[in-house]
Scaffold this motif. Structure first.
Motif, PDB file in Angstrom:
ATOM      1  N   PHE A 295       0.825  -1.214   0.000  1.00  0.00           N
ATOM      2  CA  PHE A 295       0.000   0.000   0.000  1.00  0.00           C
ATOM      3  C   PHE A 295       0.857   1.260   0.000  1.00  0.00           C
ATOM      4  O   PHE A 295       0.455   2.293  -0.540  1.00  0.00           O
ATOM      5  N   TRP A 296       2.061   1.179   0.606  1.00  0.00           N
ATOM      6  CA  TRP A 296       3.004   2.281   0.464  1.00  0.00           C
ATOM      7  C   TRP A 296       3.361   2.496  -1.006  1.00  0.00           C
ATOM      8  O   TRP A 296       3.377   3.630  -1.502  1.00  0.00           O
ATOM      9  N   THR A 299       0.565   3.984  -3.109  1.00  0.00           N
ATOM     10  CA  THR A 299       0.483   5.436  -2.918  1.00  0.00           C
ATOM     11  C   THR A 299       1.540   6.155  -3.742  1.00  0.00           C
ATOM     12  O   THR A 299       1.250   7.173  -4.395  1.00  0.00           O
ATOM     13  N   ILE A 302       0.529   6.093  -7.412  1.00  0.00           N
ATOM     14  CA  ILE A 302      -0.552   7.042  -7.710  1.00  0.00           C
ATOM     15  C   ILE A 302       0.026   8.435  -7.901  1.00  0.00           C
ATOM     16  O   ILE A 302      -0.303   9.148  -8.869  1.00  0.00           O
ATOM     17  N   TRP A 347      -0.851   0.215 -10.473  1.00  0.00           N
ATOM     18  CA  TRP A 347      -1.201   0.537  -9.082  1.00  0.00           C
ATOM     19  C   TRP A 347      -2.582   0.005  -8.707  1.00  0.00           C
ATOM     20  O   TRP A 347      -2.800  -0.439  -7.562  1.00  0.00           O
ATOM     21  N   MET A 651      -8.681   2.064  -4.086  1.00  0.00           N
ATOM     22  CA  MET A 651      -8.408   2.902  -2.914  1.00  0.00           C
ATOM     23  C   MET A 651      -9.339   2.535  -1.755  1.00  0.00           C
ATOM     24  O   MET A 651      -8.931   2.533  -0.582  1.00  0.00           O
ATOM     25  N   SER A 675      -9.525  14.392   0.493  1.00  0.00           N
ATOM     26  CA  SER A 675      -9.117  13.493  -0.585  1.00  0.00           C
ATOM     27  C   SER A 675     -10.329  13.003  -1.378  1.00  0.00           C
ATOM     28  O   SER A 675     -10.340  13.058  -2.613  1.00  0.00           O
ATOM     29  N   VAL A 739      -5.334  13.760  -4.429  1.00  0.00           N
ATOM     30  CA  VAL A 739      -4.289  12.730  -4.440  1.00  0.00           C
ATOM     31  C   VAL A 739      -3.271  12.978  -3.330  1.00  0.00           C
ATOM     32  O   VAL A 739      -2.898  12.058  -2.578  1.00  0.00           O
ATOM     33  N   PHE A 742      -4.641  12.211   0.042  1.00  0.00           N
ATOM     34  CA  PHE A 742      -4.688  10.770   0.275  1.00  0.00           C
ATOM     35  C   PHE A 742      -3.296  10.247   0.649  1.00  0.00           C
ATOM     36  O   PHE A 742      -3.149   9.441   1.584  1.00  0.00           O
ATOM     37  N   ALA A 743      -2.275  10.707  -0.069  1.00  0.00           N
ATOM     38  CA  ALA A 743      -0.904  10.262   0.218  1.00  0.00           C
ATOM     39  C   ALA A 743      -0.481  10.684   1.623  1.00  0.00           C
ATOM     40  O   ALA A 743       0.148   9.898   2.357  1.00  0.00           O
ATOM     41  N   VAL A 746      -2.177   8.463   4.177  1.00  0.00           N
ATOM     42  CA  VAL A 746      -1.540   7.146   4.263  1.00  0.00           C
ATOM     43  C   VAL A 746      -0.261   7.233   5.087  1.00  0.00           C
ATOM     44  O   VAL A 746       0.004   6.391   5.961  1.00  0.00           O
TER      45      VAL A 746
END
Length: 754
Positions: A295-296, A299, A302, A347, A651, A675, A739, A742-743, A746
């Motif tokens: 998931f890292w 991100t 993306i 992704w 996502m 996000s 985006v 969201f990053a 995370v």
């Protein structure tokens, strides 16, 4: 009695699904056989009536490989498939050759008794007859052209050779407008062979099939000079597709309406909705923890994809840079677009693969031996595939891979969404098979629950299909006929990305809802199998709507138009599913832990209707796609459906997994709110304010003038098109905020101390 009735219903649905899949894939394979038999032939030689050899089969095959090394479909398009900034090379060659030949015919005309109007009419008739006549000799494999046409071919070829080799100011300007890398040029031998391949694609688009008055590409593109116009069958099957759509909508709405109350009344588990969040008491196993790194990377991919998308879009107005930065020297347009489109698949697929690895032990409560090692090994393999394939593509486009076979294996294959070299394709397939094994070995103990068995079998079916369907990408070789390549390419893009992955996601979400105590097993099983039937029932043969003009017979248009209309049918009941999502979320306080994953799932429903449904059907009828293929209408549909449906779904699944991998009490819900709305509002602005108007304006030009004019440098670099491209900026800014929010979310969630 009720249990027997439910079992019988599920059993009957399985029979329907099995029969439907067998018939659909049998028909798809049969029609594929027709494509193999009726694909436009690659001649052993193209010769003039005086005996001069213009091109050989080796020239055309080498030209196809050279076209791949310079970016293939990422630098202009062939038969309407590819990027939108440079011309469609098929249409461009066809138009230029027709103009040269018409001028030669007029020059050679000696009948002084005719008026100018009469001469023009006769010249047009002679041009049409000369270019549409099929002179392919099936015995010798030779195509013979008149001396006049040989001259026209030579003049057209000279333009393409100059485009790829000349440093003349005129061609340098064209290269800038087409966003070609200025410093990377071909030698004249390679440029001539590349021209041979483009000639062949245009020959197929202007030459009638044997004993027919329709070209190999069903009269595509629209080109009045050679009388390329929609055939009667194109209009007929467009009408049929609309009728089938209306009939399908009526039937599905009636069925949903008749079953709606029953499903909703019986959807609650027998013991009521669970009082507690089952993840609170679930052990996060070592292999589940190991998925965090996936998931890292998702991100990071993306963020990279969005940045590349901004650069790629900006090239269409500045040509060689980004606000004065000379990026083209290092990242040519064909590189940034290759990486942008390929990252979208990478992704999204990685998010879904990681979800499967995370939830399999969660569902079964079983951690197989060496599972964490397998998860880690797969992770580093996927990372190597991404980096290795990207390096190969950069080297190929920058002219650093000279050997054509080496390029096929490690460089750039040139086919949109499957641009990676064959070695990396094989490596990815092995990785997918490993993923299938890892997921199944963790999931199998869950089959001890007999009530859950049927629902789990849908997950298994989708999982195995994800692994096997990617193998369709191995069905072509270095010199396979492009019509056959396109058939198999869309197996991967449509059936793999758009088909079984969505079935997998729907099934896995349903299993999780059952495990969470939100949904009754019998209802979840019935709904998932039913949804799979109606989705794949139209989706399998609906694949053919991508192949209308790719050197395929009329039967492809008939079947593709009919079943692609049925693909839209399930989307009209989005309201029912949205209601169900809302109901599931609002029954217990603990469900607020899943508010944002549920919100992303709800957004998927909206974009499924708009992006895949409305924007998709705008293109699907043959009469519409005849004029729209390869215009920004296609980009509009691609952005709204690929990100709006599959991206947001990935996502949402990622957030669901993060519920167990991070401390929910440390989540920054404000960032998630920014996000969510940034992504959805930005995507809407991007499509409705820029891509859709661009596509509609191009479509008007394509209908009123010709297809080539809608893709010409004069039209694409016009003030109106530049203004519409700049209109993307506000939407891109809002989307980028979503985006980055969201990053940042995370990062904060994974680094917060539990």
């Amino acid at each position: 009695m009720q249990n027997y009735s439910t079992f019988f219903t599920i059993k009957r649905l399985w029979v329907i699904l099995t029969v439907s899949l067998v018939l659909s894939f049998s028909a798809l394979l049969y029609l594929g056989g027709q494509i193999y038999q009726q694909a436009p032939p690659i001649p052993s030689a193209v010769i003039s009536s005086t005996g001069e050899t213009i091109y050989t089969k080796q020239d055309i095959n080498d030209g196809q490989n050279i076209w791949q090394t310079v970016g293939g479909m990422q630098q202009g398009s062939i038969w309407g498939h590819g990027s939108y900034l440079a011309p469609d090379w098929t249409a461009d060659w066809l138009h230029r050759e027709a103009l040269h030949l018409l001028k030669i015919i007029n020059t050679n005309s000696s009948n002084a008794s005719l008026t100018i109007e009469q001469k023009e009419i006769l010249s047009q008739v002679e041009l049409k007859n000369m270019m549409r006549q099929n002179t392919y000799n099936a015995t010798t494999g030779i195509v013979t052209v008149s001396e006049s046409r040989a001259v026209a071919i030579a003049k057209t070829e000279q333009h393409f050779v100059n485009l790829y080799t000349s440093t003349d100011e005129k061609y340098q300007q064209l290269r800038e407008d087409y966003a070609f890398p200025i410093s990377t040029v071909l030698d004249k031998i390679k440029a001539k062979k590349l021209s041979a391949f483009i000639f062949w694609s245009a020959w197929a688009a202007s030459t009638n099939r044997p004993d027919d008055n329709i070209t190999y590409t069903s009269n595509w593109p629209h080109e009045p000079l050679v009388d390329n116009a929609p055939t009667p069958s194109v209009l007929l099957w467009s009408i049929v597709s609309v009728i089938l759509l209306l009939a399908g909508i009526g039937g599905i709405v009636w069925y949903y309406a008749s079953q709606f109350d029953k499903w909703r009344q019986e959807s609650e588990p027998e013991g009521g909705v669970a009082k507690d969040d089952f993840i609170e008491n679930t052990l996060v196993t070592p292999s589940m923890k190991a998925t965090a790194k996936y998931f890292w990377v998702v991100t990071a991919l993306i963020l990279t994809q969005v940045l590349l998308g901004i650069i790629t879009a900006h090239y269409s107005v500045e040509g060689q840079g980004l606000y004065g930065l000379p990026l083209m020297e290092y990242l040519p347009y064909s590189v940034t677009r290759t990486w942008h489109t390929q990252l979208a698949v990478f992704w999204i697929a990685t998010a879904w693969l990681a979800t499967g690895l995370y939830v399999a032990p969660l569902i079964s409560g079983h951690e197989p031996k060496y599972q964490r090692f397998g998860v880690n090994f797969l992770f580093f393999s996927l990372l190597l595939i991404v980096v290795g394939s990207f390096v190969g593509q950069w080297l190929a486009i920058n002219g650093l891979i000279e050997d054509l076979s080496l390029n096929f294996w490690f460089g750039h294959q040139g086919y949109e969404y499957i641009d990676l070299g064959r070695f990396w394709q094989i490596y990815l397939f092995i990785g997918l098979i490993l993923w299938v094994g890892l997921l199944l070995r963790a999931l199998l103990p869950a089959f001890k629950d007999k009530k859950l068995k049927s629902l789990l079998f849908v997950v298994v079916l989708a999982t195995v299909s994800i692994g096997l369907l990617y193998a369709a990408g191995f069905m072509w070789g270095k010199n396979t006929n492009l019509a056959i390549v396109e058939y198999w390419r869309w197996w991967v893009v449509h059936l793999w990305v758009e088909g079984v992955f969505e079935v997998f996601a729907a099934a896995i979400i349903s299993v999780l809802f059952v495990r969470m105590g939100l949904l009754r097993i019998s209802v979840a099983t019935t709904m998932v199998i039913f949804a799979t039937i109606i989705f794949l029932g139209g989706g399998v043969l609906g694949t053919l709507h991508h192949l209308y003009w790719s050197g395929t017979p009329i039967s492809i248009i008939a079947v593709g138009a009919s079943f692609s209309a049925l693909e839209v049918v399930p989307l009209v009941v989005i309201g029912f599913e949205a209601y169900n999502h809302k109901k599931l979320e609002s029954q217990r306080n603990w469900e607020m832990n899943y508010h944002w994953p549920f919100m992303f799932f709800s957004a998927v429903l909206f974009w499924n209707l708009v992006g895949a449904g409305l924007f998709g059907f705008l293109l699907n009828p043959p009469i519409a796609l005849y004029y729209m293929q390869g215009l920004n209408i296609t980009a509009n549909h691609a952005h709204a459906s690929l990100f709006g449906v599959y991206g947001l779904l990935g996502m949402g699944l990622m957030l669901y997994c993060m519920r167990g991998l991070t401390d929910i009490t440390k989540w920054d819900n404000k960032l998630l709110k920014i996000s969510f709305w940034g992504l959805n509002i930005g995507l809407a602005m991007m499509t409705f304010l820029s891509l859709l108007p661009q596509g509609l304006w191009q479509t008007y030009q394509s209908i009123s003038e010709s297809y080539v004019s809608a893709r010409s440098v004069e039209f694409m670099q016009s003030d109106i098109m530049h203004a519409l491209v700049w209109a993307r900026v506000p939407g891109d800014v809002v989307f980028s905020i979503g985006v980055f929010a969201f990053a940042w979310f995370v990062f904060k969630a994974f680094t917060a101390r539990k």
